[in-house]
Design a protein around this motif. Structure first.
Motif, mmCIF file in Angstrom:
data_model
loop_
_atom_site.group_PDB
_atom_site.id
_atom_site.type_symbol
_atom_site.label_atom_id
_atom_site.label_comp_id
_atom_site.label_asym_id
_atom_site.label_seq_id
_atom_site.Cartn_x
_atom_site.Cartn_y
_atom_site.Cartn_z
ATOM 1 N N UNK A 1 -5.474 6.656 4.470
ATOM 2 C CA UNK A 1 -6.701 5.998 4.903
ATOM 3 C C UNK A 1 -7.366 5.181 3.792
ATOM 4 N N UNK A 2 -7.158 5.579 2.546
ATOM 5 C CA UNK A 2 -7.756 4.861 1.416
ATOM 6 C C UNK A 2 -6.879 3.680 1.044
ATOM 7 N N UNK A 3 -7.474 2.504 0.955
ATOM 8 C CA UNK A 3 -6.718 1.299 0.628
ATOM 9 C C UNK A 3 -7.345 0.600 -0.580
ATOM 10 N N UNK A 4 -6.651 -0.423 -1.057
ATOM 11 C CA UNK A 4 -7.114 -1.165 -2.230
ATOM 12 C C UNK A 4 -8.284 -2.070 -1.876
ATOM 13 N N UNK A 5 -8.910 -2.624 -2.901
ATOM 14 C CA UNK A 5 -10.038 -3.536 -2.709
ATOM 15 C C UNK A 5 -9.566 -4.863 -2.139
ATOM 16 N N UNK A 6 -10.458 -5.542 -1.452
ATOM 17 C CA UNK A 6 -10.139 -6.847 -0.866
ATOM 18 C C UNK A 6 -9.614 -7.819 -1.920
ATOM 19 N N UNK A 7 -10.259 -7.865 -3.071
ATOM 20 C CA UNK A 7 -9.850 -8.778 -4.129
ATOM 21 C C UNK A 7 -8.427 -8.507 -4.599
#
Length: 332
Positions: free
Chosen positions: A85-91
């Motif tokens: 469920x945890x993903x990386x930042x948009x940038x």
């Protein structure tokens, strides 16, 4: 139809402090038929805790299909941690990983959110990162131009739809040029309608055309548009969003407990002014006592004739359409 006063709670989404909701909080959302609950990181310390907290909420709001919302943007704005469920930042996706990896990981995240019982993700962030001094949006944006941001926005909306998660474009009409964090203070930007038309409008319009379920405004003052902040501005909510972008679905405030909204008055006045500006859902953070105070003030304003019955019915109609989507995914 039920008495309108009995349905006012459907206009509210509120949060709570602590790892689990208190009995007073659960009694309040049950008795007042509150529309939904937003979960924060301390409510989501484990995936099992998320499920248990959602069960506490749904047990007291049976057959009303409450909204269960969360901010799961990615990076530092992930309320629920751990894979998948945890993903990386948009940038990070925009500058390093690319849209193919974003598609895969966002898809896994949204499917997992749905399995936990979440039905609203307050994302994606449509802001364009045009001001390097903007600490509030640091790492949260998909690019510095509309062209860079749009592919990720449309993909996020499409994935959310496939996963039975309601999506929410934010922060309308655009927070990217700001410096001050609206969590701390009312922020101001000086872009005009011409700049907005060529920049922020394009991104939000793309997200709307992709089928976004909700749009969230922000506590920003734009002197070249209106004298008051977007949260309380009929010009920004009705003229820009409803009319210029032909948007007919739900509009939600950002957290009205943020200091950036204080310019509208005390907590009850903020709720009434935001609703009068054209919002359908009033969002409150973890101070449930403050949310209860706002609810009582809002109900009083309705009883005093300050809020037209027809206006509430229109918002309830839009909210019901979203709840039908939730119910349909649950029942079928």
């Amino acid at each position: 139809m039920k008495n309108i006063e009995e349905l006012i709670g459907q206009l509210f989404i509120i949060g709570f402090k602590g790892e689990t909701p208190s009995s007073s909080f659960l009694n309040f959302i049950s008795e007042e038929k509150i529309g939904g609950v937003i979960l924060f990181k301390e409510n989501c310390l484990s995936h099992q805790q998320v499920k248990e907290n959602i069960k506490f909420i749904t047990d007291v709001t049976s057959n009303k299909f409450p909204f269960i919302a969360v901010d799961q943007e990615g990076g530092r704005v992930c309320r629920i941690l751990g894979k998948p469920v945890e993903i990386a930042a948009a940038q990070t996706y925009a500058e390093s990983y690319g849209i193919a990896r974003f598609t895969d990981e966002y898809s896994r995240s949204m499917l997992y959110l749905e399995s936990l019982g979440i039905n609203i993700n307050l994302a994606p962030v449509c802001d364009i990162f045009v001001n390097e001094k903007n600490s509030c949006l640091k790492s949260r944006c998909f690019g510095k131009t509309a062209e860079e941001v749009i592919p990720f926005i449309t993909k996020a909306v499409e994935i959310s739809k496939k996963s039975n998660i309601l999506s929410c474009l934010k922060h309308f009409p655009g927070l990217g040029e700001a410096v001050i964090d609206p969590h701390k203070k009312t922020t101001v930007s000086y872009y005009d309608k011409s700049a907005w038309e060529q920049r922020e409008r394009i991104v939000f319009e793309a997200g709307i055309h992709a089928g976004a379920d909700m749009v969230m405004t922000t506590h920003i003052k734009l002197p070249k548009f209106d004298a008051t902040i977007a949260t309380g501005s009929h010009v920004i909510v009705e003229q820009l969003l409803r009319q210029r972008l032909s948007y007919s679905r739900v509009i939600i405030t950002d957290d009205l407990q943020m200091k950036g909204a204080s310019i509208l008055g005390d907590i009850g006045e903020r709720a009434v002014k935001a609703f009068s500006a054209g919002h359908d859902i009033l969002l409150f953070g973890q101070d449930s006592d403050s949310a209860m105070e706002a609810f009582e003030y809002f109900r009083g304003a309705y009883n005093r004739g300050e809020i037209p019955k027809e206006r509430i019915l229109k918002s309830l109609e839009r909210i019901s359409a979203l709840k039908f989507k939730i119910a349909k995914s649950v029942l079928f």
